[in-house]
Design an enzyme around this catalytic site. Structure first.
Site, PDB file in Angstrom:
ATOM      1  N   GLU A 161       0.842  -1.193   0.000  1.00 51.07           N
ATOM      2  CA  GLU A 161       0.000   0.000   0.000  1.00 51.07           C
ATOM      3  C   GLU A 161       0.884   1.251   0.000  1.00 51.07           C
ATOM      4  OE1 GLU A 161      -2.851   0.342   3.191  1.00 51.07           O
ATOM      5  OE2 GLU A 161      -3.750   2.104   2.291  1.00 51.07           O
ATOM      6  N   MET A 167       0.579  -2.901   8.637  1.00 47.69           N
ATOM      7  CA  MET A 167      -0.152  -3.010   7.372  1.00 47.69           C
ATOM      8  C   MET A 167      -1.085  -4.220   7.408  1.00 47.69           C
ATOM      9  SD  MET A 167      -0.764  -1.854   4.395  1.00 47.69           S
ATOM     10  CE  MET A 167      -2.050  -2.649   3.433  1.00 47.69           C
ATOM     11  N   GLU A 204      -5.416  -2.954  12.682  1.00 53.23           N
ATOM     12  CA  GLU A 204      -5.131  -3.769  11.494  1.00 53.23           C
ATOM     13  C   GLU A 204      -6.109  -4.932  11.392  1.00 53.23           C
ATOM     14  OE1 GLU A 204      -3.261  -2.176   9.624  1.00 53.23           O
ATOM     15  OE2 GLU A 204      -2.321  -0.913  11.150  1.00 53.23           O
TER      16      GLU A 204
HETATM   17  N1  B3K Z   1      -2.993   0.947   5.688  1.00 54.31           N
HETATM   18  C1  B3K Z   1      -1.693   1.104   6.267  1.00 54.31           C
HETATM   19  C2  B3K Z   1      -0.995   2.353   5.835  1.00 54.31           C
HETATM   20  C3  B3K Z   1      -0.233   2.225   4.584  1.00 54.31           C
HETATM   21  C4  B3K Z   1       0.581   3.468   4.297  1.00 54.31           C
HETATM   22  C5  B3K Z   1       1.229   3.395   2.976  1.00 54.31           C
HETATM   23  N2  B3K Z   1       2.078   4.530   2.685  1.00 54.31           N
HETATM   24  C6  B3K Z   1      -1.712   1.062   7.748  1.00 54.31           C
HETATM   25  C7  B3K Z   1      -3.015   1.341   8.371  1.00 54.31           C
HETATM   26  O1  B3K Z   1      -3.542   2.423   8.318  1.00 54.31           O
HETATM   27  O2  B3K Z   1      -3.562   0.438   8.935  1.00 54.31           O
HETATM   28 ZN    ZN Z   2      -5.462   1.758   8.758  1.00 55.70          ZN
END
Ligand code: B3K
Ligand code: ZN
Length: 880
Positions: A122, A264, A299
């Site tokens: 991501e 992540m 998460e």
């Molecule tokens: N979704 C990831 C964040 C990713 C950032 C990429 N530059 C973590 C989170 O918000 O759970």
């Molecule tokens: Zn998140």
């Protein structure tokens, strides 16, 4: 880099139904083979347009279309795309590429951290792994086979369920994983390494058995239990509060040391910064324990809010992030103290998100343009996004909100959707029209809400007059009124809540209620109010706005004592402290003698002497507004005056309240000394009061306090007490004791990177003169490296973000230092470089001389050579 606009969104021309990946991992390169089973998107119109695959830093070895090997004449290759011409509606693409995870310092795509392979895709990292349609609205099933040397990489993981494994000749082995849930490429993950795991089980609400595993480097296997407990609590909570059940047979977390952010949510295989997994008493503070619990939950919750239902495009990022932050905040509130959690979140939001909203990078919760999406993982998208969800929850109430989330998940399971789809589900389930409310998604900036009152004793009516406005932000000069849920109560002279009956209502509706402010100017008149009341406004911080009401200091003291809303009791204390500190700042600026309003002393004395108050609340109420917040609420922030005023107030409070602080400290330290460490809220509360008391007491310089700090430092059994003792020594004038403690600490913990991060941070944040020189010296320490994001944050980030008086040194040395670090990081890790820029972007807050120095450094970065899109976007917007 070019600007990308939400209004230009188009559905993908092609879809990928199946993705079959093979990774051959070697020490000096990795081979990736991808088989993509594709078809024309029926929603994209007629004909067969060219297929444009994303791909960066890939060495193409072979390309096939339906088993036919393509020659160079059959496709076009640029440094970001591979274009070819399909000849049928359905086809299969096979590609083989070579990549270099071993030299990937940007920590995006496939890379190595402490000898293991891991991924971060991501938002747009998958295109650094293979040619693909790297956009979240292309959802595919994935099968992944990894092969690697067995001895170095005994553990081979990917998303979904393991379906086969075996050995190869030459000491290599392989494993195949299959993820049956369609997902966008940003949720792909793989891990290969020498890892140990702690295993547990969870039985879901429909009695399915799920295996839970947390993988770490062998030496950290003793620091995993807290994360495992947090995971099981999260799974249970999401079933109870949202009706969400886990869907695969296995859920895995892997801890890695080099990670650009916290963690992540890859499907079934969360990858975490080790700082957000590892926690045990001796090495992690209470704050770190709570952060692990919150990030594990966050998460995990993404499995539904993000993975099962994902984002159509990256402008919709808050669809998953704002919602998931709201979910994790409610979880933490349920696990610990709700009021304390709210206080912490609001203090953070007002200091940092409000500053973002007032700066050059200000953007709506749903941005309408960006150059580099990595720059939009912001406090606005996350924290303000969560506040927007909280307001919907407040407006609908818990039952209708749950009905709305149920409908959202049912309606959109397996889809990539927009913030509008979320709102529509909430509207359809509740019958509430959220049309005007949606301005919270499209308008940037922090609204102001000015409130004034008038009481009519003859008519027994009380009228609140409201005026809302929102400052201009880049690209948005004019704003339309927001829907602001304003929770309030009216208190009588004894502090009791009065029944609230508005004009036109036939009877009172409770004593604390939510009014909806929807117009630029609006008034509410309450009837049957027999005496002049005192309003308790914006209870629980019911909207992310800057509220003003002309409270006197005596009224604030009254609210601190009597408001039945815990958040507002704290808030009254903060407003009192702000008034007092602003007075001191003025005195400092005029060269006058500083005189502390004795009412602040009296107010905090009564808090300290109140045994019935939750100790965590006492600690929160004793904490003066931070220098960052005082900066944010200033038109022109005078760094030196802010620092001097706040330190003066702290020292005066310490002298005046020595007795009760000492009594509280000793009582709590006594309990801590005789209680083994427990990571639970009553214990967090005791230690937080103990520690803030110690930090005040230390300002008196009394020998018995120094002795107490040393005793706590040496004799405690946990990092919360030890780190506070170290911090108070570091900020004290006791040079010998300070040096000794720092040395002993580093010797004891030299092999624990996360503990050394805390050692760096404590010193980086020390506001005594000479801050920059100390930081520069620490950069030469063997435990420091610019390659590890945690180290950069611990030393450089803490200096520029928390040590305001040193960072903003009038000679510009702090700015020059930060710019040098950004220039160096730009070449190795653009995302981290761009994040560290934050403090320089706030130049408009300071005096003309500092403004010029800060701008000059931004200009120097801009002229320093080839900039990443990450750094270029922030620097160029800041100078605009
Ligand atoms: N979704 C990831 C964040 C990713 C950032 C990429 N530059 C973590 C989170 O918000 O759970
Ligand atoms: Zn998140």
């Amino acid at each position: 880099p070019k600007m990308i606009y939400l209004k230009d969104y188009q559905v993908p021309d092609y879809l990928i139904d199946e993705t079959h990946l093979t990774f051959e991992l070697f020490e000096d390169h990795t081979l990736v083979h991808a088989q993509l089973v594709m078809r024309r998107n029926p929603d994209a119109g007629a004909g067969l347009p060219a297929l444009v695959l994303d791909g960066q830093q890939l060495e193409l070895l072979e390309l096939k279309l339906d088993d036919r090997v393509l020659g160079a004449a059959d496709y076009q290759l640029t440094d970001s795309h591979l274009t070819l011409q399909p000849t049928q509606e359905q086809f299969v693409i096979d590609s083989s590429v070579r990549i270099h995870p071993e030299s990937n310092t940007a920590l995006e795509g496939l890379y190595k951290s402490s000898g293991m392979f891991c991924t971060q895709c991501e938002a747009e990292g998958f295109r650094k792994i293979t040619y693909y349609l790297d956009r979240p609205d292309v959802m595919s099933t994935f099968t992944t086979t990894l092969s690697a040397e067995q001895h170095r990489y005994p553990v081979l993981l990917s998303n979904g369920n393991p379906i086969a494994s075996g050995s190869e000749e030459g000491g290599r082995h392989w494993a195949t994983w299959e993820d049956p849930f369609k997902k966008p490429a940003y949720l792909f993950a793989l891990v290969a390494g020498d890892l140990w795991c702690v295993e547990d089980r969870f039985t879901t609400m429909s009695a399915r058995e799920v295996t839970l595993r947390i993988y770490v480097e062998p030496e950290n296997i003793d620091k995993v239990q807290h994360a495992m407990d947090s995971l099981k609590k999260s799974m249970k909570w999401d079933e109870e509060v949202y009706g969400r059940e886990y869907d695969l047979d296995i859920f895995m977390i892997v801890a890695v040391n080099d990670f650009n952010m916290g963690a992540m949510e890859n499907k079934g295989l969360n990858i975490f910064n080790s700082s957000c997994v590892l926690a045990k008493a001796e090495t992690a503070t209470d704050a770190a324990h709570q952060r692990v619990e919150a990030v594990v939950a966050h998460e995990y919750f993404h499995n539904w809010s993000g993975n099962r239902v994902t984002c159509r495009d990256w402008f919709q990022l808050s669809l998953k992030e704002g919602f998931t932050v709201f979910r994790d905040a409610e979880f933490s509130a349920d696990m610990n103290s709700r009021t304390v959690k709210r206080i912490e979140d609001v203090a953070y939001l007002r200091t940092h998100q409000f500053a973002e909203d007032a700066g050059p990078m200000a953007h709506p919760v749903r941005p309408d343009s960006f150059m580099e999406i990595s720059n939009f993982y912001t406090l606005t998208v996350y924290e303000k996004g969560s506040e927007v969800l909280r307001m919907i929850h407040t407006l609908l109430g818990p039952q209708l909100f749950r009905k709305g989330s149920d409908l959202y998940f049912a309606r959109h399971d397996g889809q990539a959707v927009t913030c509008d789809d979320f709102i529509k589900a909430m509207e359809d389930a509740s019958g509430v029209d959220l049309t005007q409310f949606k301005r919270w998604y499209s308008q940037a900036g922090t609204p102001r809400l000015e409130v004034s009152e008038s009481y009519d004793a003859a008519a027994n009516t009380y009228r609140l007059q409201l005026r809302q406005s929102c400052p201009a932000t880049p690209g948005q000069a004019e704003k339309l009124p927001f829907v602001i849920p304003l929770e309030l109560a009216l208190l009588d002279a004894q502090g009791r809540e009065l029944p609230l009956q508005l004009v036109g209502e036939d009877k009172p509706v409770g004593t604390s209620r939510v009014l909806q402010v929807t117009q630029a100017e609006q008034a509410f008149t309450f009837v049957n109010i027999a005496e002049q009341p005192l309003p308790s406004l914006l209870r629980g911080f019911s909207a992310p706005v800057k509220l003003s009401f002309p409270y006197s200091r005596d009224q604030l003291m009254f609210l601190m004592q009597h408001d039945s809303d815990g958040f507002n009791r704290w808030e009254a204390g903060q407003q009192l402290a702000v008034q007092v500190l602003q007075e001191l700042i003025g005195q400092h600026q005029r060269g006058e003698l500083l005189v502390l309003d004795p009412r602040l002393v009296a107010a905090l004395r009564s808090v300290l002497e109140n045994d019935s108050l939750d100790q965590a609340m006492v600690a929160e109420m004793l904490s003066l507004p931070g220098e960052g917040y005082l900066t944010e609420i200033s038109d022109v922030a005078d760094v030196d005056a802010i620092h001097a005023a706040r330190e003066f107030a702290r020292a005066q409070l310490a002298e005046a309240l020595f007795e009760p602080l000492w009594a509280r400290y000793q009582a709590n330290r006594e309990v801590s000394r005789n209680t083994p460490y427990v990571a639970e809220s009553a214990h967090f509360a005791r230690r937080s009061l103990q520690n803030i008391a110690l930090s005040y007491l230390m300002l008196t310089g009394k020998p018995q306090v120094l002795a107490a700090a040393l005793e706590q430092y040496e004799a405690c059994d946990n990092m919360t007490e030890r780190l506070t003792a170290l911090a108070v020594l570091v900020n004290s004038p006791f040079e010998a004791e300070k040096a000794e403690a720092l040395k002993a600490f580093a010797e004891h913990f030299k092999d624990n990177a996360l503990v050394m991060d805390q050692w760096f941070s404590v010193q980086a944040a020390c506001t005594l003169p000479g801050g920059l020189a100390r930081v520069q010296a620490l950069m030469q320490h063997p435990a420091f490296t610019m390659k590890n994001p945690n180290k950069v944050r611990a030393l450089i980030g803490a200096f520029a973000g928390q040590n305001l008086v040193n960072f903003h040194a009038a000679d510009g040395s702090g700015y020059r230092f930060l710019a040098d670090q950004v220039i160096s990081l730009n070449a190795t890790n653009p995302q981290i470089a761009s994040r560290q820029l934050g403090p320089l972007t706030r130049w408009r807050k300071y005096d003309a001389s500092r403004q010029a120095l800060m701008r000059a450094e931004l200009e120097r970065i801009l002229a320093s050579g080839e900039l990443s899109s990450d750094v270029f976007e922030v620097v160029s917007k800041s100078l605009a």
